[in-house]
Design a protein around this motif. Structure first.
Motif, PDB file in Angstrom:
ATOM      1  N   ARG A  25      -2.484 -35.877  -3.350  1.00 40.18           N
ATOM      2  CA  ARG A  25      -1.077 -36.189  -3.668  1.00 40.18           C
ATOM      3  C   ARG A  25      -0.170 -34.971  -3.519  1.00 40.18           C
ATOM      4  O   ARG A  25       0.973 -35.086  -3.082  1.00 40.18           O
ATOM      5  N   GLU A  26      -0.692 -33.786  -3.870  1.00 37.73           N
ATOM      6  CA  GLU A  26       0.115 -32.568  -3.817  1.00 37.73           C
ATOM      7  C   GLU A  26       0.097 -31.907  -2.439  1.00 37.73           C
ATOM      8  O   GLU A  26       0.702 -30.856  -2.250  1.00 37.73           O
ATOM      9  N   GLY A  27      -0.582 -32.529  -1.472  1.00 34.01           N
ATOM     10  CA  GLY A  27      -0.541 -32.056  -0.098  1.00 34.01           C
ATOM     11  C   GLY A  27      -1.517 -30.944   0.256  1.00 34.01           C
ATOM     12  O   GLY A  27      -1.439 -30.381   1.352  1.00 34.01           O
ATOM     13  N   PHE A  28      -2.432 -30.605  -0.639  1.00 35.11           N
ATOM     14  CA  PHE A  28      -3.414 -29.565  -0.333  1.00 35.11           C
ATOM     15  C   PHE A  28      -4.503 -30.074   0.605  1.00 35.11           C
ATOM     16  O   PHE A  28      -5.106 -29.304   1.334  1.00 35.11           O
ATOM     17  N   LEU A  29      -4.758 -31.364   0.552  1.00 38.05           N
ATOM     18  CA  LEU A  29      -5.842 -31.983   1.304  1.00 38.05           C
ATOM     19  C   LEU A  29      -5.287 -33.218   2.001  1.00 38.05           C
ATOM     20  O   LEU A  29      -4.790 -34.134   1.342  1.00 38.05           O
ATOM     21  N   ALA A  30      -5.335 -33.232   3.337  1.00 35.81           N
ATOM     22  CA  ALA A  30      -4.818 -34.362   4.106  1.00 35.81           C
ATOM     23  C   ALA A  30      -5.796 -35.531   4.040  1.00 35.81           C
ATOM     24  O   ALA A  30      -7.000 -35.350   4.208  1.00 35.81           O
ATOM     25  N   ALA A  31      -5.256 -36.720   3.791  1.00 34.86           N
ATOM     26  CA  ALA A  31      -6.089 -37.919   3.689  1.00 34.86           C
ATOM     27  C   ALA A  31      -5.286 -39.121   4.156  1.00 34.86           C
ATOM     28  O   ALA A  31      -4.073 -39.050   4.334  1.00 34.86           O
ATOM     29  N   PHE A  32      -5.987 -40.214   4.343  1.00 39.52           N
ATOM     30  CA  PHE A  32      -5.307 -41.478   4.604  1.00 39.52           C
ATOM     31  C   PHE A  32      -5.835 -42.494   3.612  1.00 39.52           C
ATOM     32  O   PHE A  32      -6.881 -42.287   2.996  1.00 39.52           O
ATOM     33  N   GLN A  33      -5.076 -43.572   3.433  1.00 44.55           N
ATOM     34  CA  GLN A  33      -5.487 -44.617   2.502  1.00 44.55           C
ATOM     35  C   GLN A  33      -5.996 -45.821   3.275  1.00 44.55           C
ATOM     36  O   GLN A  33      -5.420 -46.212   4.290  1.00 44.55           O
ATOM     37  N   THR A  34      -7.071 -46.405   2.762  1.00 41.49           N
ATOM     38  CA  THR A  34      -7.600 -47.631   3.347  1.00 41.49           C
ATOM     39  C   THR A  34      -6.722 -48.797   2.919  1.00 41.49           C
ATOM     40  O   THR A  34      -5.852 -48.642   2.057  1.00 41.49           O
ATOM     41  N   ALA A  35      -6.978 -49.955   3.489  1.00 47.23           N
ATOM     42  CA  ALA A  35      -6.225 -51.150   3.103  1.00 47.23           C
ATOM     43  C   ALA A  35      -6.406 -51.460   1.619  1.00 47.23           C
ATOM     44  O   ALA A  35      -5.522 -52.024   0.984  1.00 47.23           O
ATOM     45  N   GLY A  36      -7.532 -51.053   1.059  1.00 52.73           N
ATOM     46  CA  GLY A  36      -7.798 -51.275  -0.360  1.00 52.73           C
ATOM     47  C   GLY A  36      -7.211 -50.197  -1.266  1.00 52.73           C
ATOM     48  O   GLY A  36      -7.389 -50.228  -2.470  1.00 52.73           O
ATOM     49  N   GLY A  37      -6.529 -49.207  -0.680  1.00 55.11           N
ATOM     50  CA  GLY A  37      -5.885 -48.165  -1.466  1.00 55.11           C
ATOM     51  C   GLY A  37      -6.754 -46.963  -1.777  1.00 55.11           C
ATOM     52  O   GLY A  37      -6.377 -46.107  -2.572  1.00 55.11           O
ATOM     53  N   HIS A  38      -7.924 -46.869  -1.136  1.00 52.06           N
ATOM     54  CA  HIS A  38      -8.823 -45.739  -1.384  1.00 52.06           C
ATOM     55  C   HIS A  38      -8.544 -44.625  -0.374  1.00 52.06           C
ATOM     56  O   HIS A  38      -8.215 -44.889   0.773  1.00 52.06           O
ATOM     57  N   TYR A  39      -8.689 -43.390  -0.806  1.00 53.55           N
ATOM     58  CA  TYR A  39      -8.484 -42.252   0.077  1.00 53.55           C
ATOM     59  C   TYR A  39      -9.739 -41.955   0.890  1.00 53.55           C
ATOM     60  O   TYR A  39     -10.856 -42.078   0.396  1.00 53.55           O
ATOM     61  N   ARG A  40      -9.527 -41.504   2.134  1.00 54.28           N
ATOM     62  CA  ARG A  40     -10.597 -41.028   2.985  1.00 54.28           C
ATOM     63  C   ARG A  40     -10.132 -39.732   3.636  1.00 54.28           C
ATOM     64  O   ARG A  40      -8.970 -39.598   4.025  1.00 54.28           O
ATOM     65  N   VAL A  41     -11.056 -38.775   3.761  1.00 54.59           N
ATOM     66  CA  VAL A  41     -10.769 -37.467   4.327  1.00 54.59           C
ATOM     67  C   VAL A  41     -11.791 -37.206   5.423  1.00 54.59           C
ATOM     68  O   VAL A  41     -12.987 -37.467   5.232  1.00 54.59           O
ATOM     69  N   THR A  42     -11.345 -36.683   6.544  1.00 53.48           N
ATOM     70  CA  THR A  42     -12.297 -36.368   7.614  1.00 53.48           C
ATOM     71  C   THR A  42     -13.110 -35.138   7.219  1.00 53.48           C
ATOM     72  O   THR A  42     -12.651 -34.295   6.438  1.00 53.48           O
ATOM     73  N   GLU A  43     -14.306 -35.041   7.771  1.00 53.76           N
ATOM     74  CA  GLU A  43     -15.139 -33.862   7.522  1.00 53.76           C
ATOM     75  C   GLU A  43     -14.430 -32.592   7.976  1.00 53.76           C
ATOM     76  O   GLU A  43     -14.499 -31.558   7.304  1.00 53.76           O
ATOM     77  N   GLU A  44     -13.731 -32.679   9.117  1.00 52.19           N
ATOM     78  CA  GLU A  44     -13.024 -31.515   9.638  1.00 52.19           C
ATOM     79  C   GLU A  44     -11.947 -31.053   8.670  1.00 52.19           C
ATOM     80  O   GLU A  44     -11.782 -29.857   8.429  1.00 52.19           O
ATOM     81  N   GLU A  45     -11.190 -31.986   8.111  1.00 51.99           N
ATOM     82  CA  GLU A  45     -10.152 -31.637   7.144  1.00 51.99           C
ATOM     83  C   GLU A  45     -10.757 -31.037   5.891  1.00 51.99           C
ATOM     84  O   GLU A  45     -10.226 -30.073   5.335  1.00 51.99           O
ATOM     85  N   PHE A  46     -11.887 -31.560   5.454  1.00 54.77           N
ATOM     86  CA  PHE A  46     -12.532 -31.019   4.258  1.00 54.77           C
ATOM     87  C   PHE A  46     -13.005 -29.584   4.507  1.00 54.77           C
ATOM     88  O   PHE A  46     -12.852 -28.709   3.654  1.00 54.77           O
ATOM     89  N   GLU A  47     -13.568 -29.328   5.690  1.00 51.22           N
ATOM     90  CA  GLU A  47     -13.995 -27.966   6.020  1.00 51.22           C
ATOM     91  C   GLU A  47     -12.798 -27.025   6.053  1.00 51.22           C
ATOM     92  O   GLU A  47     -12.872 -25.890   5.568  1.00 51.22           O
ATOM     93  N   ARG A  48     -11.684 -27.470   6.633  1.00 46.87           N
ATOM     94  CA  ARG A  48     -10.460 -26.660   6.662  1.00 46.87           C
ATOM     95  C   ARG A  48      -9.998 -26.348   5.249  1.00 46.87           C
ATOM     96  O   ARG A  48      -9.699 -25.209   4.909  1.00 46.87           O
ATOM     97  N   PHE A  49      -9.966 -27.360   4.406  1.00 48.08           N
ATOM     98  CA  PHE A  49      -9.548 -27.209   3.015  1.00 48.08           C
ATOM     99  C   PHE A  49     -10.414 -26.173   2.292  1.00 48.08           C
ATOM    100  O   PHE A  49      -9.903 -25.288   1.608  1.00 48.08           O
ATOM    101  N   LYS A  50     -11.739 -26.276   2.462  1.00 47.50           N
ATOM    102  CA  LYS A  50     -12.644 -25.334   1.783  1.00 47.50           C
ATOM    103  C   LYS A  50     -12.400 -23.899   2.242  1.00 47.50           C
ATOM    104  O   LYS A  50     -12.457 -22.977   1.435  1.00 47.50           O
ATOM    105  N   GLN A  51     -12.118 -23.712   3.525  1.00 42.88           N
ATOM    106  CA  GLN A  51     -11.869 -22.362   4.032  1.00 42.88           C
ATOM    107  C   GLN A  51     -10.525 -21.814   3.554  1.00 42.88           C
ATOM    108  O   GLN A  51     -10.439 -20.689   3.085  1.00 42.88           O
ATOM    109  N   VAL A  52      -9.472 -22.614   3.677  1.00 43.88           N
ATOM    110  CA  VAL A  52      -8.135 -22.168   3.288  1.00 43.88           C
ATOM    111  C   VAL A  52      -8.073 -21.828   1.811  1.00 43.88           C
ATOM    112  O   VAL A  52      -7.492 -20.810   1.416  1.00 43.88           O
ATOM    113  N   TYR A  53      -8.666 -22.661   0.976  1.00 42.26           N
ATOM    114  CA  TYR A  53      -8.582 -22.465  -0.471  1.00 42.26           C
ATOM    115  C   TYR A  53      -9.812 -21.760  -1.041  1.00 42.26           C
ATOM    116  O   TYR A  53      -9.993 -21.703  -2.253  1.00 42.26           O
ATOM    117  N   LYS A  54     -10.627 -21.198  -0.140  1.00 44.18           N
ATOM    118  CA  LYS A  54     -11.785 -20.387  -0.525  1.00 44.18           C
ATOM    119  C   LYS A  54     -12.609 -21.033  -1.633  1.00 44.18           C
ATOM    120  O   LYS A  54     -12.883 -20.440  -2.669  1.00 44.18           O
TER     121      LYS A  54
END
Length: 182
Positions: A25-54
């Motif tokens: 929600r705060e924009g630190f981690l990019a995600a999309f919502q499914t039709a059911g309202g659940h968040y999904r994050v790509t593996e690539e985005e998660f790896e980026r997030f882990k590196q950027v935020y150490k």
């Protein structure tokens, strides 16, 4: 491209699911919502997030062991024995389908897997785990009370790293688990 759930992200980062949702929600981690309202994050985005935020590597606690067997007495006694040792965090499943679900959520280091079960048998479970990049690092120790001559060979060809015949001796099982994780 693989997608991760908020539960998988929370488990990996050792935080709660609401924390992961707040990061999204705060924009630190990019995600999309499914039709059911659940968040999904790509593996690539998660790896980026882990590196950027150490993000620190997850601290290792006890070995996570999942036992999948359709014999309730065997399942309960083995789980209790492993928990009692204090070296393992243990989850159980009573069939192959439930086992696959728990592999995805519990992320065991070791899967102790009965080969002959109704529904999804150990061969099918083993193949699915070993062909999925998210779970293929899970070590599989197959167990069986059947005395077919080629059973061990067939389960090893399906991807298992070890095999023990029933009845299982706890000391032998613990030695095999230790061998698989070192």
């Amino acid at each position: 491209m693989r997608f991760l759930t908020t539960g998988q992200l929370a488990s990996s980062c050792q935080v709660t699911i609401p924390t992961v949702k707040r990061w999204i929600r705060e924009g630190f981690l990019a995600a999309f919502q499914t039709a059911g309202g659940h968040y999904r994050v790509t593996e690539e985005e998660f790896e980026r997030f882990k590196q950027v935020y150490k993000m620190p590597a997850a601290t290792e606690g006890p070995l996570r062991v999942l036992i999948v067997d359709d014999e309730p007495r065997f399942l309960d006694s083995l789980a209790e024995a492993l928990r009692w040792s204090g070296r393992y965090k243990v989850e159980v499943a009573s069939d192959g389908y439930e086992g696959l679900i728990k592999v995805g959520t519990f992320r065991p280091h070791i899967l102790i897997l009965d080969i002959k079960m109704p529904g999804l048998d150990g061969f099918q479970v083993c193949r699915r785990i070993k062909t999925d990049p998210m779970t293929q690092s899970t070590k599989i120790l197959a167990v069986s009370g059947y005395a077919e001559t080629d059973l061990r060979t067939r389960i090893m060809e399906a991807g298992a790293e070890g095999f023990i015949a029933k009845p299982v001796k706890l000391a032998a099982l613990q030695a095999e688990v230790d061998r698989l994780v070192t």
